[in-house]
Write an enzyme that holds these catalytic residues in place. Structure first.
Site, short mmCIF file in Angstrom:
data_model
loop_
_atom_site.label_atom_id
_atom_site.label_comp_id
_atom_site.label_asym_id
_atom_site.label_seq_id
_atom_site.Cartn_x
_atom_site.Cartn_y
_atom_site.Cartn_z
N LYS A 38 39.97 48.62 53.47
CA LYS A 38 40.87 48.34 54.59
C LYS A 38 41.92 47.28 54.22
CE LYS A 38 37.55 46.90 57.28
NZ LYS A 38 36.42 47.07 56.35
N ARG A 67 35.99 45.11 65.99
CA ARG A 67 34.75 45.48 65.32
C ARG A 67 33.65 45.83 66.30
NH1 ARG A 67 35.75 42.62 60.21
NH2 ARG A 67 34.26 43.32 58.66
N ARG A 122 33.91 43.15 43.84
CA ARG A 122 35.08 42.56 44.52
C ARG A 122 35.23 41.09 44.13
NH1 ARG A 122 36.32 43.18 50.86
NH2 ARG A 122 34.23 42.32 51.18
N ARG A 173 32.64 36.55 46.97
CA ARG A 173 32.34 35.98 48.28
C ARG A 173 30.83 35.93 48.50
NH1 ARG A 173 36.01 39.56 52.24
NH2 ARG A 173 34.08 39.45 53.41
N ARG A 209 25.41 43.94 56.42
CA ARG A 209 26.74 44.21 56.98
C ARG A 209 26.93 45.70 57.24
NH1 ARG A 209 30.48 41.50 52.77
NH2 ARG A 209 32.14 42.11 54.18
P1 ADP Z 1 37.61 45.97 53.02
O1 ADP Z 1 38.80 45.17 53.48
O2 ADP Z 1 37.49 47.28 53.74
O3 ADP Z 1 36.34 45.18 53.09
P2 ADP Z 1 38.74 45.76 50.32
O4 ADP Z 1 40.15 46.24 50.50
O5 ADP Z 1 38.54 44.32 50.14
O6 ADP Z 1 37.82 46.34 51.50
O7 ADP Z 1 38.11 46.56 49.08
C1 ADP Z 1 36.76 46.34 48.67
C2 ADP Z 1 36.69 46.32 47.14
O8 ADP Z 1 36.98 47.61 46.60
C3 ADP Z 1 37.70 45.38 46.48
O9 ADP Z 1 37.13 44.86 45.31
C4 ADP Z 1 38.89 46.28 46.16
O10 ADP Z 1 39.64 45.78 45.07
C5 ADP Z 1 38.19 47.59 45.81
N1 ADP Z 1 38.94 48.80 46.20
C6 ADP Z 1 39.79 48.95 47.25
N2 ADP Z 1 40.27 50.22 47.31
C7 ADP Z 1 39.70 50.89 46.28
C8 ADP Z 1 39.77 52.25 45.82
N3 ADP Z 1 40.54 53.18 46.44
N4 ADP Z 1 39.03 52.57 44.73
C9 ADP Z 1 38.24 51.65 44.12
N5 ADP Z 1 38.13 50.37 44.49
C10 ADP Z 1 38.83 49.97 45.57
P1 ADP Z 2 34.98 43.14 55.19
O1 ADP Z 2 36.14 43.96 55.62
O2 ADP Z 2 34.80 43.14 53.73
O3 ADP Z 2 33.74 43.44 55.96
P2 ADP Z 2 36.08 40.82 56.58
O4 ADP Z 2 36.83 39.83 55.82
O5 ADP Z 2 36.83 41.74 57.49
O6 ADP Z 2 35.22 41.61 55.52
O7 ADP Z 2 34.97 40.09 57.46
C1 ADP Z 2 34.07 39.16 56.91
C2 ADP Z 2 33.15 38.66 57.99
O8 ADP Z 2 33.90 37.94 59.00
C3 ADP Z 2 32.40 39.73 58.78
O9 ADP Z 2 31.21 40.13 58.12
C4 ADP Z 2 32.11 38.99 60.10
O10 ADP Z 2 31.05 38.07 59.95
C5 ADP Z 2 33.39 38.18 60.29
N1 ADP Z 2 34.39 38.92 61.09
C6 ADP Z 2 35.62 39.33 60.68
N2 ADP Z 2 36.26 39.98 61.65
C7 ADP Z 2 35.42 39.99 62.73
C8 ADP Z 2 35.49 40.53 64.06
N3 ADP Z 2 36.57 41.22 64.50
N4 ADP Z 2 34.43 40.34 64.88
C9 ADP Z 2 33.35 39.65 64.47
N5 ADP Z 2 33.20 39.14 63.25
C10 ADP Z 2 34.23 39.31 62.37
#
Ligand code: ADP
Ligand code: ADP
Ligand code: ZN
Length: 213
Positions: free
Chosen positions: A13, A88, A127, A160, A171
């Site tokens: 995302k 979320r 990541r 992280r 998660r």
């Molecule tokens: P999210 O915001 O949904 O948690 P991220 O954008 O941070 O996800 O992506 C999660 C991990 O996967 C990161 O290490 C990112 O660099 C990698 N990643 C993102 N898109 C792709 C893809 N299309 N193929 C492989 N790895 C990806």
């Molecule tokens: P990812 O997309 O990789 O799950 P985020 O950076 O979006 O990671 O979120 C990391 C953490 O921050 C989540 O696991 C949660 O604890 C908190 N968080 C982020 N956005 C929200 C939300 N909209 N509501 C509740 N918790 C959130």
């Protein structure tokens, strides 16, 4: 244009939201980034959020909704935004919906980046995040130019705390229980679009651009 990114943790995302923000000239709004900035700066909100984030739990809606509504009320969000990590929960989506309805506005697209659970743990362990500017990399798929250093701002990259496998499994469970119901919520509003998030990041982006126009 107002866009919401949906998908499991690690679905890509954030990666896609940044590319969308660049292409369409709208801000990328990530509640996770806002919480991490607060943790880094040692604020009260940061202290409270960290307790939940470290366990892989959601930060309570009462803390989350206000910071998001304040953020999207800022001037740079006037022409739209891409929300990454919000909403979320159904209550979060309802509050956003009410706030937009009051302004005579609405969400244009909810983009669901679909990646099966099997792929997620592997993605997360690779990541690497920059806590200074919010950039993310992957040690195999999307490596930085210089190992361990952010291309954008030169800061050190970290794994992280909540990307360790035990926490990722929590998660994912939280995602299925509390966030996945949003897929039906936005389908009912007629704005849900699903893309295959297992493709190469450029192909995922092309699929999204084909939807957004
Ligand atoms: P999210 O915001 O949904 O948690 P991220 O954008 O941070 O996800 O992506 C999660 C991990 O996967 C990161 O290490 C990112 O660099 C990698 N990643 C993102 N898109 C792709 C893809 N299309 N193929 C492989 N790895 C990806
Ligand atoms: P990812 O997309 O990789 O799950 P985020 O950076 O979006 O990671 O979120 C990391 C953490 O921050 C989540 O696991 C949660 O604890 C908190 N968080 C982020 N956005 C929200 C939300 N909209 N509501 C509740 N918790 C959130
Ligand atoms: Zn950086």
């Amino acid at each position: 244009m107002k866009i919401i990114m949906l998908g499991a943790p690690g679905a890509g995302k954030g990666t896609q939201a940044k590319m969308i923000a660049d292409k369409y000239g709208i801000p990328h709004v990530s509640t996770g980034d806002i919480f991490r900035a607060n943790i880094k700066n040692g604020t009260e909100l940061g202290k409270q959020a960290k307790e939940y984030m470290d366990k892989g739990l959601l930060v309570p809606d009462e803390l989350t909704v206000k910071i998001l509504l304040d953020r999207v009320a800022q001037d740079d969000c006037k022409n739209g935004y891409v929300l990454d990590g919000f909403p979320r929960t159904i209550p979060q989506a309802e509050v956003l919906d009410e706030a937009l309805t009051k302004l005579g506005e609405k969400i244009d697209f909810a983009v669901n980046v679909d990646v099966p659970d099997e792929n997620i743990v592997k993605r997360m362990s690779g990541r690497r995040a920059c806590l200074k500017c919010g950039a993310t990399y992957h040690i195999e798929h999307i490596p930085p130019k210089q190992e361990g250093i952010c291309d954008t701002c030169g800061s050190e990259l970290v794994l992280r705390d909540d990307d360790k496998p035990e926490t990722v499994l929590n998660r994912l469970k939280v995602y299925h229980d509390q966030t996945q119901p949003l897929i039906d919520f936005y389908t009912a509003k007629g704005v849900l679009k699903t893309v295959d998030g297992t493709q190469d990041m450029k192909d995922v982006f092309n699929a999204i651009v084909a939807i957004l126009g």
